[in-house]
Enzyme design. Structure first.
Site, short mmCIF file in Angstrom:
data_model
loop_
_atom_site.label_atom_id
_atom_site.label_comp_id
_atom_site.label_asym_id
_atom_site.label_seq_id
_atom_site.Cartn_x
_atom_site.Cartn_y
_atom_site.Cartn_z
N LYS A 3 4.08 -36.50 71.79
CA LYS A 3 2.79 -36.66 71.13
C LYS A 3 2.79 -37.98 70.37
O LYS A 3 3.81 -38.66 70.25
CB LYS A 3 2.52 -35.52 70.13
N SER A 10 -1.81 -33.73 78.03
CA SER A 10 -2.14 -33.82 76.61
C SER A 10 -2.12 -35.24 76.07
O SER A 10 -2.70 -35.51 75.02
CB SER A 10 -1.18 -32.96 75.78
#
Length: 269
Positions: A102, A42
């Protein structure tokens, strides 16, 4: 004449040594740096599957989630410090309890929207500049042996997997400072993840996205919907990731022929 310690005394000393070593390691992990392996794609290409890093837990202060199993008897955050947009952050998922990593996109009070794969931050498009193609071999990656997703379709085992790469430049929220980093594209979607509603980040919360924009469950997806993260409360922040320490492309750490030596001590943009 000095007396030699008996066998029982030696065992006790060994237990004491192991105990204090574990205490010291626990304090170090809780207060300073926590090790973290990258298990998914990701955050490509900033972070690759198999990257190993230490998370700076001093960066944003401490909450109960700073301790293993959320055992710290802390309400809110101690020694709290505001993160900057563009920081790569490890946080605890507010619902599942899993650790996520993230990039921080939205601060409290910001509005965030996705339009055709571009971020609209507080009504202004965040600039992107094309930066060629990110390539990798289509093969199992890491201990979970996941295959990468490719913009150029099914390429077959051993083929070249491609994704379009751009450099995105985000205002950090501190003066005129900016943060530039690579983002990847796999496909264009009429809805999520490329197009979204306008989100307003509540006070005391943050909005996160992965750099591999079409392969990231993040704040664009509401909690409980498709594994989404939603808005992340400040107390769930664990720390900031600044540098990759070690990296291996293989499924086992001791497969030295899979080590990515060019990523040892690699700075995270």
């Amino acid at each position: 004449m000095a007396k030699a310690k008996g066998e029982g005394g030696g065992i006790v000393e060994t237990i004491k040594t192991v105990f204090w070593a574990l205490v010291i390691a626990g304090v170090f992990r809780t207060l300073f740096f926590q090790p973290f392996w990258i298990p998914s794609e990701s955050m490509k290409s900033s972070l690759l599957i198999g990257d190993f890093l230490f998370v700076n837990k001093m960066a944003y202060g401490y909450s109960k989630y700073s301790c293993p199993f959320a055992l710290c008897p802390i309400t809110g955050r101690l020694f709290a410090s505001e993160p900057e947009r563009g920081d790569v952050v490890v946080f605890r998922h507010p619902v599942t309890g899993d650790d996520f990593i993230k990039r921080l996109i939205g601060l409290p009070g910001d509005t965030v929207q996705m339009k055709d794969g571009r971020i609209i931050l507080n009504g202004t498009e965040v600039p992107q500049v094309a930066d060629g193609i990110f390539t990798e071999t289509f093969e199992p990656q890491g201990p979970m042996k996941n295959y990468p997703r490719c913009e150029n379709g099914a390429v077959g085992i051993g083929g070249t997997c491609q994704k379009s790469r751009s450099v995105e430049t985000l205002p950090t929220g501190t003066g005129d400072a900016t943060r530039a980093y690579p983002v990847l594209n796999i496909y264009d979607a009429p809805g999520l993840p490329d197009n979204s509603e306008t989100f307003t980040v509540p006070e005391g919360h943050y909005f996160f996205m992965g750099d591999n924009r079409d392969n990231s469950q993040d704040s664009r997806f509401r909690q409980g919907a498709q594994g989404g993260v939603g808005m992340v409360p400040a107390e769930y922040l664990i720390g900031r990731a600044d540098r990759v320490i070690f990296s291996s492309a293989g499924s086992r750490l001791w497969y030295f022929w899979t080590w990515r030596t060019d990523r040892f001590f690699h700075r995270i943009d």
